[in-house]
Scaffold this motif. Sequence first.
Motif, short mmCIF file in Angstrom:
data_model
loop_
_atom_site.label_atom_id
_atom_site.label_comp_id
_atom_site.label_asym_id
_atom_site.label_seq_id
_atom_site.Cartn_x
_atom_site.Cartn_y
_atom_site.Cartn_z
N HIS A 71 42.64 41.10 35.58
CA HIS A 71 43.01 42.42 35.06
C HIS A 71 41.79 43.31 34.82
CE1 HIS A 71 47.27 41.65 34.38
NE2 HIS A 71 46.91 40.43 34.06
N GLU A 72 40.69 42.71 34.40
CA GLU A 72 39.48 43.50 34.12
C GLU A 72 38.26 42.74 34.62
OE1 GLU A 72 38.98 45.16 30.21
OE2 GLU A 72 41.13 45.17 29.87
N HIS A 73 37.39 43.45 35.30
CA HIS A 73 36.11 42.91 35.77
C HIS A 73 35.29 44.12 36.22
CE1 HIS A 73 33.15 40.98 38.35
NE2 HIS A 73 33.43 39.86 37.70
N PRO A 74 33.97 44.09 36.01
CA PRO A 74 33.15 45.24 36.41
C PRO A 74 33.30 45.63 37.88
CG PRO A 74 31.87 43.75 35.04
CD PRO A 74 33.18 43.06 35.32
N GLU A 75 33.61 44.69 38.76
CA GLU A 75 33.75 44.98 40.18
C GLU A 75 35.17 45.38 40.58
OE1 GLU A 75 31.10 45.02 42.23
OE2 GLU A 75 29.85 44.45 40.52
N GLY A 116 43.18 48.33 40.40
CA GLY A 116 44.14 47.61 39.59
C GLY A 116 43.96 46.11 39.70
N PRO A 117 44.85 45.37 39.05
CA PRO A 117 44.73 43.92 39.07
C PRO A 117 44.78 43.34 40.48
CG PRO A 117 46.41 44.63 37.49
CD PRO A 117 46.00 45.83 38.29
N VAL A 118 44.11 42.22 40.66
CA VAL A 118 44.14 41.46 41.90
C VAL A 118 44.47 40.01 41.56
CG1 VAL A 118 42.50 42.95 43.12
CG2 VAL A 118 41.66 40.96 41.87
N GLU A 119 44.94 39.25 42.55
CA GLU A 119 45.22 37.85 42.28
C GLU A 119 44.51 36.97 43.28
OE1 GLU A 119 49.29 36.27 44.05
OE2 GLU A 119 49.60 37.99 42.74
N ILE A 120 44.14 35.79 42.80
CA ILE A 120 43.48 34.78 43.62
C ILE A 120 44.19 33.46 43.40
CG2 ILE A 120 41.24 35.96 43.60
CD1 ILE A 120 40.33 33.89 41.48
#
Length: 110
Positions: free
Chosen positions: A28-32, A36-40
């Motif tokens: 949900h949150e990361h400097p890069e 919007g959100p991504v999933e791994i």
Amino acid sequence: MGQKTVRFSDLSGQLIMREDSLARIVIHEHPELGDGPVEIEALADEALAMEKDALRVAVLDLYLPGEDIPRRVTLDAEAFDARVTEKSAGEMIIGARPVKRAGRPRRAAS
């Protein structure tokens, strides 16, 4: 002829052999992070290790005078708790006013 799907951990590149060892992680949150959100995907053990290493934080929106947009800040929960001096942080939070969700104004009944 058949096909076989092979999955790898996005974190470590390790082969995920069994479906029951597959974990889905939503960022949900990361400097890069962009829009919007991504999933791994990762091994369940990798996901559990992240939970073990998780930080206790407080995420706050600061509404400052003269500013239309709040500032979102994240700080260590202990640092936040140390700023509460009147009573314990837990007591202060329990007694705090719930945030009213923004919504459409209700129409008066006719």
